[in-house]
Design an enzyme around this catalytic site. Structure first.
Site, PDB file in Angstrom:
ATOM      1  N   CYS A 115     149.586  50.055 -30.039  1.00  0.00           N
ATOM      2  CA  CYS A 115     148.408  49.939 -30.885  1.00  0.00           C
ATOM      3  C   CYS A 115     148.115  51.419 -31.351  1.00  0.00           C
ATOM      4  CB  CYS A 115     147.063  49.823 -30.173  1.00  0.00           C
ATOM      5  SG  CYS A 115     146.814  48.085 -29.642  1.00  0.00           S
ATOM      6  N   HIS A 134     140.069  47.870 -31.509  1.00  0.00           N
ATOM      7  CA  HIS A 134     140.224  47.374 -30.241  1.00  0.00           C
ATOM      8  C   HIS A 134     139.409  46.205 -29.733  1.00  0.00           C
ATOM      9  CE1 HIS A 134     143.287  50.490 -28.483  1.00  0.00           C
ATOM     10  NE2 HIS A 134     143.918  49.381 -28.468  1.00  0.00           N
ATOM     11  N   GLU A 141     138.529  52.807 -33.078  1.00  0.00           N
ATOM     12  CA  GLU A 141     139.289  53.923 -32.894  1.00  0.00           C
ATOM     13  C   GLU A 141     139.561  55.143 -34.196  1.00  0.00           C
ATOM     14  OE1 GLU A 141     140.240  54.405 -30.140  1.00  0.00           O
ATOM     15  OE2 GLU A 141     140.417  52.643 -29.092  1.00  0.00           O
TER      16      GLU A 141
END
Length: 241
Positions: free
Chosen positions: A148, A167, A86
């Site tokens: 998250c 993730h 991410e």
């Protein structure tokens, strides 16, 4: 007292969540602590509760007390079979409730904080070197606006963007700690290399390419790691915050 090291890296993983009585992200964090990230790199792991208030405070405390050079957050992507790196954390839009039935009143992480914060690491640069058979790794700019994403933004904010969120999958061939740990070990080592050498191409030097080859070999079965992780799973469960 902490041992002397050139790097101090924090790896938070999450606690129980919905159908995950033991969160896969926490299993991977334990595996990374077991195998390490290299010489003179001290690894600290922490299980974060799926709770906005508590996890926000824990992340702030990690940066204020441990002063890591880098933090790698681990979360699970339900139903996914790929690893997602991410790039961005978002400050607003948090409307889904946590395990205690709570969501932030303002629906944001940090009052008056920037709307978006990007990691100092170029995730596309990292991911392109791991597009190999058996290693489905992509970069992403949408971390999902749940715990998250929430804790990632908080970490980017407190750590001057020296953080990452990975993730991990909950399905498919990579959805086991035995396969994920060597892959994430190589991914994080590439991130640390980029942090230290921002102008260099990832895997250009310092044995990084060899690390990738070792990772590919490890994915076929790291027997010692598999036995060690299974022993962790069969032991007494970790305490939950």
């Amino acid at each position: 007292m902490r041992p002397h090291c050139d790097w101090y890296t924090s790896i938070p993983g999450f606690g129980p969540f919905r159908e995950f009585l033991v969160n896969p992200s926490w299993k991977v964090a334990q595996g990374l602590k077991l195998v390490g990230l290299g010489k003179k790199i001290d690894v600290y792991i922490k299980e974060l509760p799926v709770n906005y208030v508590k996890s926000k405070q824990i992340v702030a405390d990690l940066w204020q007390t441990l002063h890591p050079k880098f933090a790698v957050h681990l979360g699970v992507a339900r139903g996914s079979s790929i690893v997602m790196l991410e790039q961005r954390g978002k400050n607003s839009g948090y409307r889904d409730r946590d395990v205690c039935g709570f969501c932030p009143e303002s629906h944001c992480c940090i009052q008056a904080g920037p709307e978006n914060l990007d990691s100092i690491i170029d995730m596309r640069r990292v991911s392109k070197h791991f597009r190999q058979p058996g290693m489905e790794v992509i970069s992403s700019r949408d971390a999902g606006r749940y715990l998250c994403d929430f804790t990632y933004y908080c970490s980017l904010y407190h750590g001057q963007r020296r953080a990452a969120l990975v993730h991990v999958p909950s399905a498919g061939s990579l959805a086991s700690a035995e396969r994920l740990v060597p892959l994430l070990q190589a991914l994080i080592q590439s991130m640390l290399h980029q942090l230290e050498n921002p102008s260099e191409t990832c895997l250009k030097s310092c044995g990084q390419r060899e690390a990738l080859y070792e990772c590919l070999a490890s994915l076929h079965f790291a027997t010692r790691l598999e036995i060690s992780i299974k022993s962790l799973q069969q032991g007494r469960p970790s305490a939950v915050a």
